[in-house]
Design a protein around this motif. Structure first.
Motif, PDB file in Angstrom:
ATOM      1  N   MET A  64       0.844  -1.185   0.000  1.00  0.00           N
ATOM      2  CA  MET A  64       0.000   0.000   0.000  1.00  0.00           C
ATOM      3  C   MET A  64       0.888   1.247   0.000  1.00  0.00           C
ATOM      4  SD  MET A  64      -3.135   0.754   2.542  1.00  0.00           S
ATOM      5  CE  MET A  64      -4.361   1.911   2.065  1.00  0.00           C
ATOM      6  N   GLU A  65       0.473   2.248  -0.756  1.00  0.00           N
ATOM      7  CA  GLU A  65       1.238   3.483  -0.894  1.00  0.00           C
ATOM      8  C   GLU A  65       1.200   4.289   0.402  1.00  0.00           C
ATOM      9  OE1 GLU A  65       0.969   7.549  -3.563  1.00  0.00           O
ATOM     10  OE2 GLU A  65      -0.036   5.762  -4.266  1.00  0.00           O
ATOM     11  N   LYS A  66       2.366   4.801   0.807  1.00  0.00           N
ATOM     12  CA  LYS A  66       2.462   5.612   2.023  1.00  0.00           C
ATOM     13  C   LYS A  66       1.758   6.950   1.797  1.00  0.00           C
ATOM     14  CE  LYS A  66       5.764   8.021   4.885  1.00  0.00           C
ATOM     15  NZ  LYS A  66       7.120   8.534   4.960  1.00  0.00           N
ATOM     16  N   GLU A  67       0.936   7.342   2.764  1.00  0.00           N
ATOM     17  CA  GLU A  67       0.224   8.620   2.685  1.00  0.00           C
ATOM     18  C   GLU A  67       1.213   9.762   2.880  1.00  0.00           C
ATOM     19  OE1 GLU A  67      -2.255  11.235   1.773  1.00  0.00           O
ATOM     20  OE2 GLU A  67      -3.106   9.225   1.891  1.00  0.00           O
ATOM     21  N   THR A  68       1.145  10.761   1.999  1.00  0.00           N
ATOM     22  CA  THR A  68       2.073  11.886   2.075  1.00  0.00           C
ATOM     23  C   THR A  68       1.365  13.237   2.105  1.00  0.00           C
ATOM     24  OG1 THR A  68       2.263  11.906  -0.334  1.00  0.00           O
ATOM     25  CG2 THR A  68       3.917  10.630   0.884  1.00  0.00           C
ATOM     26  N   THR A  69       0.041  13.219   2.216  1.00  0.00           N
ATOM     27  CA  THR A  69      -0.700  14.473   2.277  1.00  0.00           C
ATOM     28  C   THR A  69      -1.404  14.590   3.629  1.00  0.00           C
ATOM     29  OG1 THR A  69      -2.676  13.483   1.280  1.00  0.00           O
ATOM     30  CG2 THR A  69      -1.106  14.532  -0.217  1.00  0.00           C
ATOM     31  N   PRO A  70      -1.647  15.817   4.071  1.00  0.00           N
ATOM     32  CA  PRO A  70      -2.293  16.012   5.375  1.00  0.00           C
ATOM     33  C   PRO A  70      -3.732  15.506   5.395  1.00  0.00           C
ATOM     34  CG  PRO A  70      -1.267  18.057   4.608  1.00  0.00           C
ATOM     35  CD  PRO A  70      -1.238  17.088   3.463  1.00  0.00           C
ATOM     36  N   SER A  71      -4.103  14.881   6.519  1.00  0.00           N
ATOM     37  CA  SER A  71      -5.503  14.520   6.755  1.00  0.00           C
ATOM     38  C   SER A  71      -6.272  15.803   7.051  1.00  0.00           C
ATOM     39  CB  SER A  71      -5.592  13.572   7.953  1.00  0.00           C
ATOM     40  OG  SER A  71      -5.246  14.280   9.139  1.00  0.00           O
ATOM     41  N   GLN A  72      -7.572  15.685   7.276  1.00  0.00           N
ATOM     42  CA  GLN A  72      -8.386  16.863   7.567  1.00  0.00           C
ATOM     43  C   GLN A  72      -7.906  17.575   8.838  1.00  0.00           C
ATOM     44  OE1 GLN A  72     -12.577  16.069   7.653  1.00  0.00           O
ATOM     45  NE2 GLN A  72     -13.126  18.206   7.889  1.00  0.00           N
ATOM     46  N   SER A  73      -7.621  16.835   9.897  1.00  0.00           N
ATOM     47  CA  SER A  73      -7.129  17.442  11.148  1.00  0.00           C
ATOM     48  C   SER A  73      -5.751  18.046  10.953  1.00  0.00           C
ATOM     49  CB  SER A  73      -7.070  16.400  12.259  1.00  0.00           C
ATOM     50  OG  SER A  73      -8.351  15.923  12.555  1.00  0.00           O
ATOM     51  N   GLU A  74      -4.891  17.336  10.240  1.00  0.00           N
ATOM     52  CA  GLU A  74      -3.550  17.848   9.983  1.00  0.00           C
ATOM     53  C   GLU A  74      -3.596  19.108   9.124  1.00  0.00           C
ATOM     54  OE1 GLU A  74      -1.617  13.356  10.075  1.00  0.00           O
ATOM     55  OE2 GLU A  74      -2.020  14.333   8.166  1.00  0.00           O
ATOM     56  N   TRP A  75      -4.562  19.154   8.220  1.00  0.00           N
ATOM     57  CA  TRP A  75      -4.708  20.322   7.345  1.00  0.00           C
ATOM     58  C   TRP A  75      -4.959  21.579   8.175  1.00  0.00           C
ATOM     59  CZ3 TRP A  75      -4.108  19.747   2.031  1.00  0.00           C
ATOM     60  CH2 TRP A  75      -4.284  20.924   1.282  1.00  0.00           C
ATOM     61  N   ARG A  76      -5.744  21.446   9.237  1.00  0.00           N
ATOM     62  CA  ARG A  76      -6.029  22.599  10.109  1.00  0.00           C
ATOM     63  C   ARG A  76      -4.743  23.139  10.725  1.00  0.00           C
ATOM     64  NH1 ARG A  76     -10.575  20.425  13.898  1.00  0.00           N
ATOM     65  NH2 ARG A  76     -10.489  22.509  14.769  1.00  0.00           N
ATOM     66  N   ILE A  77      -3.852  22.247  11.082  1.00  0.00           N
ATOM     67  CA  ILE A  77      -2.563  22.675  11.621  1.00  0.00           C
ATOM     68  C   ILE A  77      -1.742  23.338  10.526  1.00  0.00           C
ATOM     69  CG2 ILE A  77      -0.339  21.822  12.496  1.00  0.00           C
ATOM     70  CD1 ILE A  77      -2.011  19.849  14.205  1.00  0.00           C
ATOM     71  N   MET A  78      -1.758  22.763   9.335  1.00  0.00           N
ATOM     72  CA  MET A  78      -0.978  23.335   8.240  1.00  0.00           C
ATOM     73  C   MET A  78      -1.487  24.719   7.862  1.00  0.00           C
ATOM     74  SD  MET A  78       1.533  21.463   7.795  1.00  0.00           S
ATOM     75  CE  MET A  78       2.164  22.484   6.475  1.00  0.00           C
ATOM     76  N   GLU A  79      -2.771  24.972   8.016  1.00  0.00           N
ATOM     77  CA  GLU A  79      -3.310  26.308   7.729  1.00  0.00           C
ATOM     78  C   GLU A  79      -2.603  27.361   8.592  1.00  0.00           C
ATOM     79  OE1 GLU A  79      -5.226  27.415   5.404  1.00  0.00           O
ATOM     80  OE2 GLU A  79      -6.172  25.599   4.639  1.00  0.00           O
ATOM     81  N   ILE A  80      -2.277  26.992   9.815  1.00  0.00           N
ATOM     82  CA  ILE A  80      -1.563  27.909  10.707  1.00  0.00           C
ATOM     83  C   ILE A  80      -0.166  28.188  10.154  1.00  0.00           C
ATOM     84  CG2 ILE A  80      -0.508  28.104  13.007  1.00  0.00           C
ATOM     85  CD1 ILE A  80      -2.984  26.525  14.049  1.00  0.00           C
ATOM     86  N   PHE A  81       0.509  27.152   9.726  1.00  0.00           N
ATOM     87  CA  PHE A  81       1.850  27.332   9.163  1.00  0.00           C
ATOM     88  C   PHE A  81       1.797  28.144   7.871  1.00  0.00           C
ATOM     89  CE2 PHE A  81       2.957  23.812  11.952  1.00  0.00           C
ATOM     90  CZ  PHE A  81       4.223  24.177  12.377  1.00  0.00           C
ATOM     91  N   TRP A  82       0.866  27.814   6.972  1.00  0.00           N
ATOM     92  CA  TRP A  82       0.788  28.502   5.684  1.00  0.00           C
ATOM     93  C   TRP A  82       0.391  29.967   5.859  1.00  0.00           C
ATOM     94  CZ3 TRP A  82      -2.251  23.703   3.856  1.00  0.00           C
ATOM     95  CH2 TRP A  82      -1.363  22.710   3.432  1.00  0.00           C
ATOM     96  N   ALA A  83      -0.374  30.279   6.893  1.00  0.00           N
ATOM     97  CA  ALA A  83      -0.775  31.667   7.134  1.00  0.00           C
ATOM     98  C   ALA A  83       0.351  32.475   7.773  1.00  0.00           C
ATOM     99  CB  ALA A  83      -2.014  31.708   8.035  1.00  0.00           C
ATOM    100  N   GLY A  84       1.227  31.803   8.480  1.00  0.00           N
ATOM    101  CA  GLY A  84       2.320  32.484   9.164  1.00  0.00           C
ATOM    102  C   GLY A  84       3.556  32.530   8.290  1.00  0.00           C
ATOM    103  N   SER A  85       4.631  32.852   8.921  1.00  0.00           N
ATOM    104  CA  SER A  85       5.887  32.851   8.187  1.00  0.00           C
ATOM    105  C   SER A  85       6.970  32.278   9.082  1.00  0.00           C
ATOM    106  CB  SER A  85       6.261  34.272   7.754  1.00  0.00           C
ATOM    107  OG  SER A  85       6.375  35.111   8.877  1.00  0.00           O
TER     108      SER A  85
END
Length: 133
Positions: free
Chosen positions: A1-22
């Motif tokens: 099975m292929e390893k997941e490399t994209t954020p899940s829905q919960s992880e995406w919420r965390i990434m939104e913080i990173f992408w909005a910041g610097s």
């Protein structure tokens, strides 16, 4: 099975913080930002940060003064994650058929005239060039 490399829905919420910041953020800083919009526990935030690191979405360095503090940095842009998520979505639910995926999404979309024009421009840019005889 292929390893997941994209954020899940919960992880995406965390990434939104990173992408909005610097720049770089510690787990503590992420937890503080998450408290503004979520009741996610600090432990869960740390678990998700670790998963994002395992997926290659984030990297980290250990603080030179306190080895318990990690400084996280973005490795994948929002655009890169969206492209990868979109490709996996089309592969999973539409057998890789992009036309059927777009048709299904557009059938339920209420678009403005401007949005229609933008989509037409995107389609025109993606059109394979015609070879001259």
């Amino acid at each position: 099975m292929e390893k997941e490399t994209t954020p899940s829905q919960s992880e995406w919420r965390i990434m939104e913080i990173f992408w909005a910041g610097s720049g770089t953020m510690t787990a503590r800083e992420v937890i503080q930002k998450m408290r503004e919009t979520s009741d996610m526990s600090p432990r869960m935030v740390r678990v998700l940060l670790n998963r994002l690191w395992q997926k290659g979405v984030l990297s980290y360095t250990v603080d030179e003064h306190d080895s318990r503090v990690y400084h996280y940095t973005v490795e994948k842009s929002r655009e890169d994650c969206q492209k990868e998520k979109s490709r996996k979505f089309v592969d999973s639910y539409f057998g890789g058929n992009g036309k059927n995926a777009m048709a299904a999404l557009l059938q339920n979309a209420e678009l403005t005239e401007e949005q229609y024009r933008e989509l037409e421009e995107i389609l025109e840019q993606r059109r394979p060039s015609k070879k001259s005889p």
